[in-house]
Write an enzyme that holds these catalytic residues in place. Structure first.
Site, PDB file in Angstrom:
ATOM      1  N   ASP A 234       0.789  -1.254   0.000  1.00  0.00           N
ATOM      2  CA  ASP A 234       0.000   0.000   0.000  1.00  0.00           C
ATOM      3  C   ASP A 234       0.816   1.296   0.000  1.00  0.00           C
ATOM      4  O   ASP A 234       0.487   2.242   0.742  1.00  0.00           O
ATOM      5  CB  ASP A 234      -0.955   0.017   1.212  1.00  0.00           C
TER       6      ASP A 234
ATOM      7  N   ASP B  55      -4.527  -0.869  -1.873  1.00  0.00           N
ATOM      8  CA  ASP B  55      -5.825  -0.678  -1.230  1.00  0.00           C
ATOM      9  C   ASP B  55      -6.745  -0.074  -2.302  1.00  0.00           C
ATOM     10  O   ASP B  55      -6.380   0.917  -2.944  1.00  0.00           O
ATOM     11  CB  ASP B  55      -5.625   0.296  -0.051  1.00  0.00           C
TER      12      ASP B  55
ATOM     13  N   HIS C 221     -10.687   0.675  -2.834  1.00  0.00           N
ATOM     14  CA  HIS C 221     -12.069   0.681  -2.356  1.00  0.00           C
ATOM     15  C   HIS C 221     -13.032   1.316  -3.358  1.00  0.00           C
ATOM     16  O   HIS C 221     -12.712   2.360  -3.942  1.00  0.00           O
ATOM     17  CB  HIS C 221     -12.173   1.479  -1.055  1.00  0.00           C
TER      18      HIS C 221
ATOM     19  N   HIS D  70     -17.516   2.758   0.436  1.00  0.00           N
ATOM     20  CA  HIS D  70     -17.075   1.516   1.085  1.00  0.00           C
ATOM     21  C   HIS D  70     -17.447   1.498   2.572  1.00  0.00           C
ATOM     22  O   HIS D  70     -17.445   2.541   3.241  1.00  0.00           O
ATOM     23  CB  HIS D  70     -15.555   1.367   0.932  1.00  0.00           C
TER      24      HIS D  70
ATOM     25  N   HIS E 231     -10.699   6.920   1.459  1.00  0.00           N
ATOM     26  CA  HIS E 231      -9.313   6.828   0.968  1.00  0.00           C
ATOM     27  C   HIS E 231      -9.211   5.748  -0.095  1.00  0.00           C
ATOM     28  O   HIS E 231     -10.028   4.831  -0.146  1.00  0.00           O
ATOM     29  CB  HIS E 231      -8.365   6.510   2.137  1.00  0.00           C
TER      30      HIS E 231
ATOM     31  N   LYS F 184      -7.028  -5.068  -2.845  1.00  0.00           N
ATOM     32  CA  LYS F 184      -7.809  -5.543  -1.697  1.00  0.00           C
ATOM     33  C   LYS F 184      -8.732  -4.439  -1.201  1.00  0.00           C
ATOM     34  O   LYS F 184      -8.470  -3.257  -1.422  1.00  0.00           O
ATOM     35  CB  LYS F 184      -6.877  -6.016  -0.571  1.00  0.00           C
TER      36      LYS F 184
ATOM     37  N   CYS G 122      -2.079  -2.794   7.633  1.00  0.00           N
ATOM     38  CA  CYS G 122      -1.973  -3.685   6.470  1.00  0.00           C
ATOM     39  C   CYS G 122      -0.685  -4.505   6.447  1.00  0.00           C
ATOM     40  O   CYS G 122      -0.713  -5.689   6.118  1.00  0.00           O
ATOM     41  CB  CYS G 122      -2.191  -2.895   5.192  1.00  0.00           C
TER      42      CYS G 122
HETATM   43  C1  VGL Z   1      -4.773   0.672   5.676  1.00  0.00           C
HETATM   44  C2  VGL Z   1      -6.410   1.519   7.035  1.00  0.00           C
HETATM   45  C3  VGL Z   1      -7.328   1.424   6.011  1.00  0.00           C
HETATM   46  C4  VGL Z   1      -3.340   0.291   5.521  1.00  0.00           C
HETATM   47  C5  VGL Z   1      -5.688   0.563   4.654  1.00  0.00           C
HETATM   48  O1  VGL Z   1      -2.838   0.237   4.376  1.00  0.00           O
HETATM   49  O2  VGL Z   1      -2.672   0.036   6.554  1.00  0.00           O
HETATM   50  N1  VGL Z   1      -5.147   1.153   6.867  1.00  0.00           N
HETATM   51  N2  VGL Z   1      -6.957   0.944   4.824  1.00  0.00           N
HETATM   52 ZN    ZN Z   2      -8.361   0.984   3.226  1.00  0.00          ZN
END
Ligand code: VGL
Ligand code: ZN
Length: 202
Positions: free
Chosen positions: A12, A50, A52, A56, A85, A110, A155
């Site tokens: 990410d 990430d 979404h 979401h 996000h 994901k 993550c």
């Molecule tokens: C993440 C919160 C929400 C991450 C992703 O990449 O750690 N944290 N979505």
């Molecule tokens: Zn996320």
């Protein structure tokens, strides 16, 4: 560095997790230079993204009266709510502009199911829906991974724990990670890693 038989999993490294992004992780962009060196040093490179859909279930804006960083009870359990996000197709969801990602062999997206969040690169937050990464590594005979990226305590952290559950040899390169650190989450993750047999290097 065990580069030949180890897959580097870069988690990410996206604009929304860097300074100025929607869910900025303090110093998020500082991991890029270190990760670029790791990418150069590894024969197998996998990225996660990430990803979404708008609206979401992990977004606070999807739950009336709820603020970001509070929690809500969903069908699969307690879920932390985040600012909107990494919405599919937006600049915030793009990889950081300086990340040298062209060498990557696979990109695992994901969090694309509207009603399930996914921190881990292996299983979504219902803890049962697989992303396919476990099967991908297994079929390629890869049993060791090195993790780096954002965020350490979400993550990256849950990816490391799930990888251990799958029987993989797991190391986290912590100097190439940055944390959100929500109510002791970083400390809790370090404890969980040590219990699970996750190696940590810097
Ligand atoms: C993440 C919160 C929400 C991450 C992703 O990449 O750690 N944290 N979505
Ligand atoms: Zn996320």
């Amino acid at each position: 560095m065990p580069a030949i038989d180890t897959a580097l999993v870069v988690v990410d490294v996206q604009n929304d997790f860097c300074t100025g992004g929607a869910l900025a992780v303090p110093g998020g962009e500082e991991v890029v230079a270190e990760i670029n060196k790791l990418i150069e040093a590894h024969d197998h490179v996998i990225l996660t993204q990430d990803w979404h859909p708008a609206g979401h279930t992990s977004f606070a804006s999807s739950h009336e009266g709820k603020d970001p960083f509070s929690t809500v009870e969903l069908a699969y359990g307690i879920q932390t709510l985040w600012p909107d996000h990494c919405v599919q197709g937006t600049t915030g969801a793009d990889f950081h502009a300086e990340l040298q990602w062209t060498k990557a062999q696979a990109i695992i997206r994901k969090g694309y199911r509207p009603h399930i969040d996914s921190y881990s690169a292996f299983f979504e937050n219902d803890r049962t829906t697989p992303t396919g990464l476990g099967g991908y590594l297994n079929e390629r005979g890869i049993t060791k991974i090195l993790l780096a990226g954002l965020a350490t305590d979400f993550c990256v952290g849950f990816s490391a724990l799930d990888a251990r559950d799958l029987g993989l040899d797991v190391t986290v390169q912590v100097n190439a990670c940055r944390a959100i650190d929500l109510e002791g989450s970083l400390d809790a993750m370090h404890k969980a890693w040590s219990k699970a047999g996750v190696s940590v290097i810097s």
